[in-house]
Scaffold this motif. Sequence first.
Motif, PDB file in Angstrom:
ATOM      1  N   MET A  34       0.872  -1.126  -0.180  1.00  0.00           N
ATOM      2  CA  MET A  34      -0.254   0.170   0.360  1.00  0.00           C
ATOM      3  C   MET A  34       1.406   1.197  -0.516  1.00  0.00           C
ATOM      4  N   ALA A  35       1.626   1.536   0.990  1.00  0.00           N
ATOM      5  CA  ALA A  35       2.813   2.422   0.831  1.00  0.00           C
ATOM      6  C   ALA A  35       3.305   2.560  -0.467  1.00  0.00           C
ATOM      7  N   GLU A  36       3.556   1.348  -1.164  1.00  0.00           N
ATOM      8  CA  GLU A  36       4.389   1.532  -2.300  1.00  0.00           C
ATOM      9  C   GLU A  36       3.961   2.364  -3.499  1.00  0.00           C
ATOM     10  N   CYS A  37       2.508   1.751  -3.494  1.00  0.00           N
ATOM     11  CA  CYS A  37       1.802   2.429  -4.761  1.00  0.00           C
ATOM     12  C   CYS A  37       0.793   3.840  -4.001  1.00  0.00           C
ATOM     13  N   PHE A  38       1.088   4.063  -2.768  1.00  0.00           N
ATOM     14  CA  PHE A  38       0.077   5.904  -2.649  1.00  0.00           C
ATOM     15  C   PHE A  38       2.315   6.298  -3.036  1.00  0.00           C
ATOM     16  N   LYS A  39       2.781   6.110  -2.671  1.00  0.00           N
ATOM     17  CA  LYS A  39       4.113   6.560  -2.967  1.00  0.00           C
ATOM     18  C   LYS A  39       3.843   7.127  -4.589  1.00  0.00           C
ATOM     19  N   PRO A  45       4.089   8.093   1.575  1.00  0.00           N
ATOM     20  CA  PRO A  45       3.451   7.372   2.459  1.00  0.00           C
ATOM     21  C   PRO A  45       2.097   7.603   2.925  1.00  0.00           C
ATOM     22  N   PRO A  46       1.081   6.499   3.282  1.00  0.00           N
ATOM     23  CA  PRO A  46       0.220   6.887   3.522  1.00  0.00           C
ATOM     24  C   PRO A  46      -0.074   7.609   4.951  1.00  0.00           C
ATOM     25  N   GLY A  47       0.569   7.542   5.865  1.00  0.00           N
ATOM     26  CA  GLY A  47       0.559   7.789   6.991  1.00  0.00           C
ATOM     27  C   GLY A  47       0.408   9.017   6.948  1.00  0.00           C
ATOM     28  N   LYS A  48       1.242   9.965   5.911  1.00  0.00           N
ATOM     29  CA  LYS A  48       1.529  11.111   5.449  1.00  0.00           C
ATOM     30  C   LYS A  48       0.088  11.959   4.628  1.00  0.00           C
ATOM     31  N   LEU A  51      -1.969  13.026   6.741  1.00  0.00           N
ATOM     32  CA  LEU A  51      -2.269  13.761   8.092  1.00  0.00           C
ATOM     33  C   LEU A  51      -2.075  14.808   7.228  1.00  0.00           C
ATOM     34  N   LYS A  52      -2.077  15.097   6.257  1.00  0.00           N
ATOM     35  CA  LYS A  52      -1.508  16.141   5.468  1.00  0.00           C
ATOM     36  C   LYS A  52      -3.037  16.529   4.265  1.00  0.00           C
ATOM     37  N   TYR A  53      -4.072  15.060   3.785  1.00  0.00           N
ATOM     38  CA  TYR A  53      -4.611  15.787   3.085  1.00  0.00           C
ATOM     39  C   TYR A  53      -6.766  15.359   3.792  1.00  0.00           C
ATOM     40  N   ILE A  54      -6.289  14.133   4.974  1.00  0.00           N
ATOM     41  CA  ILE A  54      -7.645  13.932   4.882  1.00  0.00           C
ATOM     42  C   ILE A  54      -8.085  14.858   6.629  1.00  0.00           C
ATOM     43  N   ILE A  55      -6.552  14.730   7.144  1.00  0.00           N
ATOM     44  CA  ILE A  55      -8.082  15.619   8.378  1.00  0.00           C
ATOM     45  C   ILE A  55      -7.586  16.927   8.425  1.00  0.00           C
ATOM     46  N   ASN A  56      -8.203  17.748   8.232  1.00  0.00           N
ATOM     47  CA  ASN A  56      -7.926  19.410   8.900  1.00  0.00           C
ATOM     48  C   ASN A  56      -9.012  19.700  10.195  1.00  0.00           C
ATOM     49  N   LYS A  57      -8.667  21.143   9.795  1.00  0.00           N
ATOM     50  CA  LYS A  57      -9.008  21.486  11.400  1.00  0.00           C
ATOM     51  C   LYS A  57     -10.506  21.559  11.861  1.00  0.00           C
ATOM     52  N   ASN A  58     -11.365  21.431  10.275  1.00  0.00           N
ATOM     53  CA  ASN A  58     -12.818  21.627  10.599  1.00  0.00           C
ATOM     54  C   ASN A  58     -13.770  19.895  10.943  1.00  0.00           C
TER      55      ASN A  58
END
Length: 73
Positions: A34-39, A45-48, A51-58
């Motif tokens: 999965m990490a290879e596909c995300f990269k 990687p999927p964890g980053k 953090l970057k795109y899924i969860i936001n302040k709202n």
Amino acid sequence: MFLKVQQAIKHMRNHGLNIKEISKLSGFTDEKRMAECFKRMFGIPPGKYRLKYIINKNNKYNLSINHININIQ
């Protein structure tokens, strides 16, 4: 691959799931694959990605695939 990654992004909304669980639920053989596909698709990687795109302040969720953002309520 695209559909599995899309499914993984949906599972990332559940904060109780870790990357290993998400990879299995999404149909990947393991979290490394999965990490290879995300990269390959997003350059991170999927964890980053989570953090970057899924969860936001709202506490809204966004899918970002190939620079197309889709809000999920």
